[in-house]
Enzyme design. Structure first.
Site, PDB file in Angstrom:
ATOM      1  CD  GLN A 211      -2.706  -0.965   2.561  1.00 32.82           C
ATOM      2  OE1 GLN A 211      -2.567  -2.588   3.051  1.00 32.82           O
ATOM      3  NE2 GLN A 211      -3.740   0.082   2.998  1.00 32.82           N
ATOM      4  CG  PHE A 242      -8.272  -5.983   4.219  1.00 32.77           C
ATOM      5  CD1 PHE A 242      -9.274  -4.566   3.553  1.00 32.77           C
ATOM      6  CD2 PHE A 242      -7.860  -6.625   4.104  1.00 32.77           C
ATOM      7  CE1 PHE A 242     -10.656  -5.677   3.092  1.00 32.77           C
ATOM      8  CE2 PHE A 242      -8.415  -7.801   2.585  1.00 32.77           C
ATOM      9  CZ  PHE A 242      -9.925  -6.952   2.473  1.00 32.77           C
ATOM     10  CD  GLU A 246      -0.294   2.220   6.065  1.00 36.32           C
ATOM     11  OE1 GLU A 246      -0.342   3.815   7.096  1.00 36.32           O
ATOM     12  OE2 GLU A 246      -1.996   2.151   6.862  1.00 36.32           O
ATOM     13  NE  ARG A 324      -7.750   7.942  11.857  1.00 38.27           N
ATOM     14  CZ  ARG A 324      -8.184   8.399  11.258  1.00 38.27           C
ATOM     15  NH1 ARG A 324      -9.639   8.378  11.450  1.00 38.27           N
ATOM     16  NH2 ARG A 324      -7.519   9.783  10.563  1.00 38.27           N
ATOM     17  NE  ARG A 356     -12.955  -1.586   4.820  1.00 41.22           N
ATOM     18  CZ  ARG A 356     -13.317  -2.077   3.990  1.00 41.22           C
ATOM     19  NH1 ARG A 356     -13.634  -3.440   3.913  1.00 41.22           N
ATOM     20  NH2 ARG A 356     -14.223  -1.589   2.970  1.00 41.22           N
ATOM     21  CG  PHE A 358      -4.801   4.109  11.167  1.00 35.77           C
ATOM     22  CD1 PHE A 358      -3.975   3.118  10.884  1.00 35.77           C
ATOM     23  CD2 PHE A 358      -4.568   5.572  11.965  1.00 35.77           C
ATOM     24  CE1 PHE A 358      -2.624   3.328  11.082  1.00 35.77           C
ATOM     25  CE2 PHE A 358      -2.848   5.594  12.571  1.00 35.77           C
ATOM     26  CZ  PHE A 358      -2.121   4.462  11.410  1.00 35.77           C
ATOM     27  CB  THR A 456      -3.692  11.480  12.592  1.00 34.75           C
ATOM     28  OG1 THR A 456      -2.979  10.757  12.947  1.00 34.75           O
ATOM     29  CG2 THR A 456      -5.724  11.376  12.963  1.00 34.75           C
ATOM     30  CB  ALA A 525      -5.837   7.391   6.640  1.00 31.39           C
ATOM     31  CD  GLU A 726      -9.578   3.886   7.531  1.00 30.12           C
ATOM     32  OE1 GLU A 726      -8.449   2.777   8.068  1.00 30.12           O
ATOM     33  OE2 GLU A 726      -9.649   4.924   6.977  1.00 30.12           O
TER      34      GLU A 726
END
Length: 776
Positions: A211, A242, A246, A324, A356, A358, A456, A525, A726
């Site tokens: 990702q 998902f 990442e 988050r 997903r 986060f 964020t 995100a 998400e």
């Protein structure tokens, strides 16, 4: 069943925007013709890699005997940490993630070495022959112990509003509670895989299922000790990500690249599923608690929440993930005087990572747990309490981190679903059913979602794109986002086709490559379309300006009046076909290529004060779920689900509906069936599809009605659409609340059940027995 609620959408009949165009790879995927990394034709001489892993969760690695590995048939090379030519730590943000174990073992399954062989089977067989000399140490498996001893991967963070202690002391009613929230395996269909191909001199081409291609590029360059411009990363599509790809796809690409550089041959590394599940991080398990003060009506006056994220052995993305979770402990409710604390526990597990939502789901479920508890205490229907506490003029409109919510759509969306799902009529029917049914109990819950959209980490909110128009009028677009099945490439193609006024067939979206669009952010995100769509649009606008000015000069018109539509450029009474325009512009030496760039406006957050505007906007949703619970066995089924979800002006309603359906089912799995289990040695024992249960087709509710709530985004997002990746995941919290509602009916809705997640039948049965005991 699927429906749309139209709240004044623009009508663009000749444009692909706001139309249900098929996913650009749908036919290829169904036919098995879509190419993934493992399908790429391998260069002659390609070798294959397997990894060897540590057999304990904590200890000192005193010696690693690899002689039998090296002597195994077919083996070409073996590497350990000492063989990495450049950086040995590939952590995404904060140090702590070595390519291979150093002398300190951090979790059971940590990679210790890699073996390169002529075939995959030979590599995997050889990897089993290593001999480890380890001095065992005491692992840290308890989150509470880690918190008590302040054993953290990152410092504690706090967000607060008003004076919690004073407000709590004055509150007429008080409650405390705690909730253990399980993690989740990503279970992408395509596992972790990378193919590294050495090119001239010290150049490297890496094909990876990631990702975040730019991060892979950076880390590969660092471990090889070369500049970034020597490494090109290519990513056409993933078979699911998902969040699991990442940051944690990079390690395998780095290992493959080092072996490729050393041996001057192409190298493929594909983890087998069981090993993949062991060596990669999961959704963070959390152990959370709350303390609330409220009035007799059920209105929150004071809220204190502590979220404890089980981060595993290193930070990975845990700082932002726990942030988050903290941002979302309010969900859609005004918390009053509030104090929210987040701990990032360091434990002897694999380093947990993005998934997903986060961290948002692990925070948001606390808001719904508090609403349920208050409802039982005040003997009200939980929906009544939820509506009472929504952000708005009668409560407050500022979050515990200082952001004004703005126009909260939840009151009107809840009212709409309340009516369309016949909530109150069904509530009455359920009460009657439960009174007359001694074994099967039904539950009903309607819960909202308010989810903030933006990274964020402010610097990640940027994107680039590259658009080429060729002399036959066909268009090629490259952008920084990655396609993992969510339809990002399809939406980008729709945007480009709309801007130039051509058909989708004229637009080709290429693979994501670091040599075309540099320094990209991860596709995460829920910002893939927001960021890359705007960047693509901006590239198109630059080219359109050139074309309009060229044609205006030719026909002596005003370039500002140019309209691109229906394969034409129209300027007042003059017009020219798209193909002719491009031909003439080329011969007139007009540039037909441009980059585009976008950065999200308005966002800021000060971690020192715990205050700011971390999100560009909020996405909203509401779900009503009904369940039936067998109180003798703890088994249950989801009978009916009604969803109303806010998508702004949907770019592609069919894709958005698919995202909502998939997210809901995946969220349902997280909360009900997907149980991660480690034994007392720290070994993951739910490591395959036989021991880890994701939802199957039979778990899909017979009645599942998804309705898109289409109302233009008030912020200037791409064509005023909203992110949809998400937010719908958390609509499944309604299923967990409905199960609790069914269990609570045993007590006449006087007791709020303790039901940790995932709510497996065993946990449901324990909760049933506990409520029965309290009620007798």
């Amino acid at each position: 069943m699927r429906k749309l609620i139209d709240q004044g959408l623009p009508s663009v009949i000749s444009s692909p925007i706001h139309q249900s165009s098929p996913h650009e790879s749908a036919i290829r995927q169904v036919a098995g013709a879509a190419r993934y990394v493992d399908d790429i034709p391998e260069p002659i001489g390609t070798c294959y890699t397997a990894i060897g892993t540590c057999p304990v969760a904590a200890g000192q690695l005193r010696h690693l005997d690899l002689s039998a590995v090296k002597a195994s048939p077919g083996v070409v090379d073996v590497i350990t940490l000492a063989d990495i030519p450049g950086h040995k730590d590939i952590a995404p943000v904060f140090d702590g993630d070595p390519v291979f174990v150093d002398d300190q073992i951090k979790f059971l399954g940590q990679p210790a070495f890699a073996v390169l062989a002529k075939t995959m089977v030979e590599a995997r067989r050889a990897a089993l022959l290593a001999k480890y000399d380890i001095q065992p140490e005491q692992p840290m498996f308890s989150v509470q112990e880690a918190v008590d001893s302040q054993h953290f991967v990152r410092p504690t963070h706090q967000m607060k509003q008003g004076q919690f202690s004073a407000a709590y002391k004055k509150a007429p009613l008080k409650l405390t509670g705690q909730l253990n929230i399980g993690g989740q395996e990503h279970m992408y269909l395509e596992g972790q895989v990378a193919l590294a191909i050495p090119e001239e001199e010290d150049r490297m081409l890496v094909c990876t299922s990631s990702q975040h291609p730019s991060e892979v590029q950076k880390l590969v360059a660092e471990v090889l000790d070369v500049k970034l411009h020597k490494v090109t990363v290519d990513m056409r599509r993933m078979g699911g990500g998902f969040g699991g790809k990442e940051t944690q796809a990079a390690q395998w690409a780095c290992i493959a690249a080092v072996l490729a550089q050393r041996n001057r041959c192409a190298v493929k590394l594909r983890l087998p599923r069981q090993q993949d599940m062991t060596v990669t991080g999961k959704r963070h398990p959390f152990e959370n608690s709350y303390k609330v003060g409220f009035d007799e009506a059920g209105r929150l006056l004071a809220t204190h929440v502590v979220v404890n994220g089980n981060c595993g052995h290193s930070a990975d993305l845990s700082e932002a993930i726990v942030d988050r979770a903290m941002f979302h402990v309010d969900n859609g409710y005004y918390l009053g005087a509030s104090d929210v604390i987040g701990h990032r526990a360091k434990t002897s597990f694999v380093s947990h990572t993005a998934f997903r939502g986060f961290g948002g789901p692990q925070g948001m479920i606390m808001a719904e747990a508090m609403m349920d508890a208050i409802a039982r205490k005040t003997r009200q229907d939980p929906l009544t309490v939820r509506k009472l506490n929504l952000y708005g003029p009668s409560t407050g409109n500022t979050t515990h981190y200082g952001m004004d919510v703005g126009n909260n759509l939840l009151p009107e969306m809840i009212a709409a679903l309340e009516s369309s799902s016949d909530y109150w009529q069904r509530r009455e029917a359920l009460l009657q059913f439960n009174q007359n049914s001694p074994v099967i109990k039904k539950g009903l819950a309607l819960t909202p979602v308010k989810f903030g959209i933006s990274f964020t980490a402010k610097h990640l909110n940027q994107a680039g794109a590259l658009v080429h128009i060729y002399t036959d009028g066909s268009i090629q677009i490259s952008h920084g986002g990655t396609e993992m099945g969510q339809g990002l490439h399809t939406k980008i193609a729709q945007i480009v086709a709309h801007e130039f006024g051509v058909d989708l067939a004229q637009v080709e979206v290429t693979s994501t490559r670091t040599d075309k669009v540099p320094n990209t952010s991860p596709t995460a995100a829920s910002s893939g379309t927001d960021l890359n769509g705007k960047a693509a649009q901006n590239a198109c606008l630059i080219i359109k300006t050139r074309l309009a000015e060229f044609y205006a000069q030719k026909v002596k018109g005003n370039a500002e009046d140019a309209v691109f539509a229906d394969h034409m450029l129209t300027l007042g009474e003059k017009s020219i076909s798209w193909g002719a325009l491009i031909q003439e512009a080329y011969f007139a030496r007009v540039s037909l290529s441009s980059t585009g760039y976008y950065k999200t406006p308005k966002i800021h957050y000060n971690r020192d004060t715990g205050n700011g505007r971390p999100f560009f906007y909020f996405s909203y949703g509401v779900a009503a779920s009904e369940v039936s619970v067998d109180t003798l066995t703890g088994e249950y089924k989801v009978d009916r689900v009604d969803v109303l979800h806010d998508v702004g002006c949907s770019l592609n309603p069919a894709i958005d509906l698919g995202q909502i359906e998939g997210a809901f089912i995946q969220g349902m799995g997280w909360l009900t069936t997907e149980e991660l289990l480690w034994n007392d040695k720290g070994k993951l024992i739910s490591e395959n599809m036989a021991t880890y249960k994701i939802p199957a087709i039979g778990d899909t509710p017979k009645h599942m009605q998804i309705t898109l709530y289409q109302r233009p985004n008030e912020e200037d997002s791409i064509y005023h659409s909203k992110a949809v990746g998400e937010p719908p995941f958390m609509l499944a919290i309604s299923v967990w609340c409905a199960i609790k509602d069914a269990i609570s009916s045993i007590s006449g809705y006087a007791v709020d059940p303790q039901l940790d997640t995932p709510a497996t039948p065993e946990k449901v049965l324990r909760a049933v027995n506990a409520v029965t005991a309290l009620s007798s």
